[in-house]
Design a protein around this motif. Structure first.
Motif, short mmCIF file in Angstrom:
data_model
loop_
_atom_site.label_atom_id
_atom_site.label_comp_id
_atom_site.label_asym_id
_atom_site.label_seq_id
_atom_site.Cartn_x
_atom_site.Cartn_y
_atom_site.Cartn_z
N ARG A 1 -23.52 -25.15 48.41
CA ARG A 1 -23.88 -24.01 47.56
C ARG A 1 -25.35 -23.65 47.74
NH1 ARG A 1 -25.98 -23.66 42.43
NH2 ARG A 1 -25.46 -21.78 41.23
N GLU A 2 -26.22 -24.66 47.82
CA GLU A 2 -27.64 -24.40 48.01
C GLU A 2 -27.91 -23.76 49.37
OE1 GLU A 2 -28.28 -28.60 47.02
OE2 GLU A 2 -30.04 -27.90 45.90
N ILE A 3 -27.23 -24.26 50.41
CA ILE A 3 -27.40 -23.71 51.75
C ILE A 3 -26.95 -22.24 51.77
CG2 ILE A 3 -26.62 -23.85 54.15
CD1 ILE A 3 -26.28 -26.91 53.67
N TYR A 4 -25.84 -21.97 51.10
CA TYR A 4 -25.29 -20.61 51.03
C TYR A 4 -26.29 -19.65 50.39
CZ TYR A 4 -22.30 -16.86 49.10
OH TYR A 4 -21.76 -15.65 48.73
N ILE A 5 -26.87 -20.05 49.27
CA ILE A 5 -27.79 -19.17 48.55
C ILE A 5 -29.14 -19.07 49.26
CG2 ILE A 5 -29.12 -18.94 46.40
CD1 ILE A 5 -26.70 -20.14 44.94
N GLN A 6 -29.65 -20.22 49.74
CA GLN A 6 -31.00 -20.25 50.32
C GLN A 6 -31.06 -19.69 51.74
OE1 GLN A 6 -33.75 -21.30 48.77
NE2 GLN A 6 -32.90 -22.22 46.93
N ALA A 7 -30.01 -19.92 52.53
CA ALA A 7 -30.07 -19.52 53.94
C ALA A 7 -29.02 -18.49 54.33
CB ALA A 7 -29.91 -20.75 54.84
N GLY A 8 -27.99 -18.30 53.47
CA GLY A 8 -26.96 -17.32 53.77
C GLY A 8 -27.17 -16.01 53.05
N ARG A 9 -27.16 -16.06 51.74
CA ARG A 9 -27.29 -14.83 50.94
C ARG A 9 -28.74 -14.39 50.75
NH1 ARG A 9 -22.65 -13.10 48.24
NH2 ARG A 9 -23.99 -11.32 47.70
N SER A 10 -29.67 -15.27 51.03
CA SER A 10 -31.08 -14.90 50.98
C SER A 10 -31.78 -15.48 52.21
CB SER A 10 -31.75 -15.41 49.70
OG SER A 10 -32.00 -16.80 49.79
N HIS A 11 -33.04 -15.11 52.41
CA HIS A 11 -33.80 -15.61 53.55
C HIS A 11 -34.86 -16.60 53.10
CE1 HIS A 11 -32.79 -11.84 56.22
NE2 HIS A 11 -31.72 -12.47 55.76
N ALA A 12 -34.59 -17.30 51.97
CA ALA A 12 -35.57 -18.25 51.44
C ALA A 12 -35.80 -19.42 52.40
CB ALA A 12 -35.11 -18.78 50.08
N MET A 13 -34.77 -19.82 53.09
CA MET A 13 -34.86 -20.92 54.04
C MET A 13 -34.39 -20.46 55.41
SD MET A 13 -36.11 -23.60 52.67
CE MET A 13 -36.74 -23.89 51.01
N PRO A 14 -35.01 -20.94 56.45
CA PRO A 14 -36.24 -21.74 56.50
C PRO A 14 -37.44 -20.91 56.01
CG PRO A 14 -35.02 -21.88 58.57
CD PRO A 14 -34.43 -20.74 57.80
N PRO A 15 -38.45 -21.57 55.44
CA PRO A 15 -39.62 -20.85 54.92
C PRO A 15 -40.28 -20.01 56.01
CG PRO A 15 -39.65 -23.14 54.21
CD PRO A 15 -38.57 -23.03 55.25
N GLY A 16 -40.44 -18.72 55.74
CA GLY A 16 -41.05 -17.84 56.74
C GLY A 16 -40.23 -17.76 58.02
N ASN A 17 -38.98 -18.22 57.95
CA ASN A 17 -38.09 -18.28 59.12
C ASN A 17 -38.79 -18.90 60.32
OD1 ASN A 17 -35.61 -17.95 60.33
ND2 ASN A 17 -35.99 -15.85 60.98
N ILE A 18 -39.46 -20.02 60.06
CA ILE A 18 -40.26 -20.67 61.11
C ILE A 18 -39.42 -21.21 62.25
CG2 ILE A 18 -42.18 -21.30 59.59
CD1 ILE A 18 -40.94 -24.03 59.23
N THR A 19 -38.11 -21.39 62.01
CA THR A 19 -37.25 -21.89 63.10
C THR A 19 -36.41 -20.78 63.71
OG1 THR A 19 -35.54 -22.52 61.48
CG2 THR A 19 -37.13 -24.21 62.12
N ASP A 20 -36.73 -19.52 63.36
CA ASP A 20 -36.07 -18.34 63.96
C ASP A 20 -34.56 -18.35 63.75
OD1 ASP A 20 -38.49 -17.26 64.98
OD2 ASP A 20 -38.40 -18.69 66.64
N MET A 21 -34.13 -18.60 62.53
CA MET A 21 -32.71 -18.52 62.21
C MET A 21 -32.26 -17.07 62.35
SD MET A 21 -30.79 -20.01 58.83
CE MET A 21 -29.03 -20.32 58.85
N THR A 22 -31.19 -16.83 63.10
CA THR A 22 -30.76 -15.46 63.41
C THR A 22 -29.86 -14.90 62.31
OG1 THR A 22 -28.76 -16.16 64.57
CG2 THR A 22 -30.81 -16.07 65.85
N ALA A 23 -29.68 -13.58 62.35
CA ALA A 23 -28.80 -12.92 61.39
C ALA A 23 -27.37 -13.40 61.56
CB ALA A 23 -28.88 -11.40 61.58
N ASP A 24 -26.94 -13.64 62.80
CA ASP A 24 -25.58 -14.14 63.04
C ASP A 24 -25.40 -15.53 62.42
OD1 ASP A 24 -24.79 -11.88 64.36
OD2 ASP A 24 -25.24 -12.67 66.38
N GLU A 25 -26.42 -16.37 62.52
CA GLU A 25 -26.32 -17.71 61.94
C GLU A 25 -26.24 -17.64 60.42
OE1 GLU A 25 -28.66 -20.38 65.32
OE2 GLU A 25 -29.82 -19.26 63.81
N ARG A 26 -26.96 -16.70 59.83
CA ARG A 26 -26.88 -16.53 58.38
C ARG A 26 -25.50 -16.04 57.97
NH1 ARG A 26 -31.89 -17.37 56.31
NH2 ARG A 26 -33.69 -16.92 57.65
N ARG A 27 -24.93 -15.14 58.76
CA ARG A 27 -23.57 -14.67 58.48
C ARG A 27 -22.56 -15.80 58.62
NH1 ARG A 27 -25.50 -9.65 60.70
NH2 ARG A 27 -25.14 -10.37 62.84
#
Length: 410
Positions: free
Chosen positions: A370-396
């Motif tokens: 649930r935390e991963i879903y909210i922090q990295a899926g439905r929002s861009h809170a994680m990773p902070p400042g997207n320092i690891t370049d998480m892509t839009a496809d990965e969030r989806r």
């Protein structure tokens, strides 16, 4: 149902906001009146019945305040009662307890490595502890030992330390500290609701009726107010501790809690003594620093505990580990998140996993779905400042994983 998680998160935010606002109002007014009371000066020109006065300046104006131990000769038409700050702080705090810890009992309240109990049992233990705590405290205050203020406070300290140990034997470390804060705050707010305000109302009614108020009522209210004074800072510490695993997720967390109560006493003693114009006891700050250094040491010896790794996810989270999207999600988390959320983080400057969240095993990832879903899926809170370049496809992908796993249970 996955939209429910978003709504629940906003509900928790609203309750937390209200709790902080009301707590500021309660603590602020409490600290102000404590300082005012201790700073009162007796002067010859005071009217009959006045105990002392204080001149203050604020906001471009001057205030002349006089205190009557009983009441002035004539009661004013309007009295300002300071009570709703306390009541709303407790009510909003209890709402947060229900939303975060009761609503998410399997994740935040229960640690089956500590005690394998159902969510219902854990919630009942939580509720009972708060009610029984107030009853025990009230009985102690009204017992013969209650006549000795400092002896009573020493006994109450023993009770609080015992509760600290007890909570860590039942709940997660995070929930244990939160409950210790709630346990203490319940006593403080109940003091206002059951003792301080009712006693004051009796005094006012007696004065209006022309009767002489019982001085015991004032003495009893003052004793409870003194307890609230020394308990305030530890409660704030416990309420903030859920953001700092080094405080609650250690083998000696209950000892840390015991030392926090002592720090509350030393800090408040300095302010109380200073406001009373009885000097500045510097030794209290020396003791406080020593206690805090000891807490820091206890938090790392031994290392922060994460519990034994489970071979598979707990039943409540198994659906997330068994979902078809899970292998891809695990690869994404390993690439984008595990350099920080690991038992030994590889990211420079991070010594321990943020908030104690470790995402290395299947069980750990599933438990924090649930935390991963909210922090990295439905929002861009994680990773902070997207320092690891998480892509839009990965969030989806993260979003699809959580929502499909939840949808499977509908």
């Amino acid at each position: 149902m996955y939209e429910y998680a978003i709504a629940w998160e906003w509900l928790a935010f609203a309750a937390r906001w209200l709790h902080v606002v009301t707590a500021i109002a309660w603590i602020g007014s409490s600290f102000y009146f404590i300082a005012l009371d201790l700073g009162l000066v007796k002067r010859e020109h005071l009217p009959p019945g006045a105990y002392g006065e204080e001149w203050q300046v604020h906001g471009g104006g001057f205030y002349h305040i006089q205190k009557y131990l009983v009441a002035p000769a004539a009661m004013p038409e309007h009295l300002t009662w300071f009570k709703w700050e306390s009541y709303m702080t407790w009510l909003s705090g209890f709402a947060m307890l229900c939303i975060v810890y009761y609503g998410g009992a399997d994740l935040f309240l229960i640690d089956r490595h500590v005690l394998d109990i159902s969510a219902t049992t854990a919630i009942l233990i939580s509720l009972a502890s708060l009610g029984i705590g107030w009853i025990l405290y009230d009985l102690l205050c009204k017992s013969p030992i209650g006549k000795n203020t400092w002896g009573l406070m020493a006994l109450l300290y023993v009770v609080l330390v015992a509760m600290a140990w007890g909570y860590t034997q039942v709940f997660t470390g995070r929930a244990a500290f939160l409950h210790l804060g709630a346990f203490t705050a319940t006593i403080m707010s109940a003091n206002v609701f059951f003792i301080i305000i009712p006693n004051q109302k009796i005094v006012v009614a007696d004065l209006i009726a022309g009767r002489t108020p019982d001085p015991k009522l004032g003495a009893q209210a003052k004793q409870r107010s003194l307890h609230n004074n020394y308990l305030t800072l530890p409660v704030i510490f416990f309420m903030l501790s859920n953001h700092y695993p080094l405080a609650f997720a250690t083998a000696f967390n209950w000892i840390i809690a015991a030392l926090v109560f002592l720090m509350g006493v030393t800090i408040r003693h300095w302010f109380n003594t200073t406001h009373a114009r009885k000097g500045e006891p510097t030794w209290t700050w020396i003791v406080t620093v020593i206690l805090f250094i000891l807490i820091m040491w206890l938090s790392t010896v031994p290392k922060v505990l994460t519990g034994e790794e489970q071979a598979e996810a707990a039943p409540a989270f198994k659906r997330f580990a068994d979902n078809a999207h899970f292998p891809a999600v695990k690869d994404t988390i390993s690439t984008r998140c595990s350099m920080c959320h690991a038992a030994e983080p590889a990211y420079e400057g991070i010594a321990r996993a943020p908030n104690g969240v470790i995402l290395e095993s299947d069980a750990e990832i599933a438990a924090h779905a649930r935390e991963i879903y909210i922090q990295a899926g439905r929002s861009h809170a994680m990773p902070p400042g997207n320092i690891t370049d998480m892509t839009a496809d990965e969030r989806r992908l993260v979003t699809a994983w959580f929502e499909s796993a939840v949808g499977e249970t509908r």
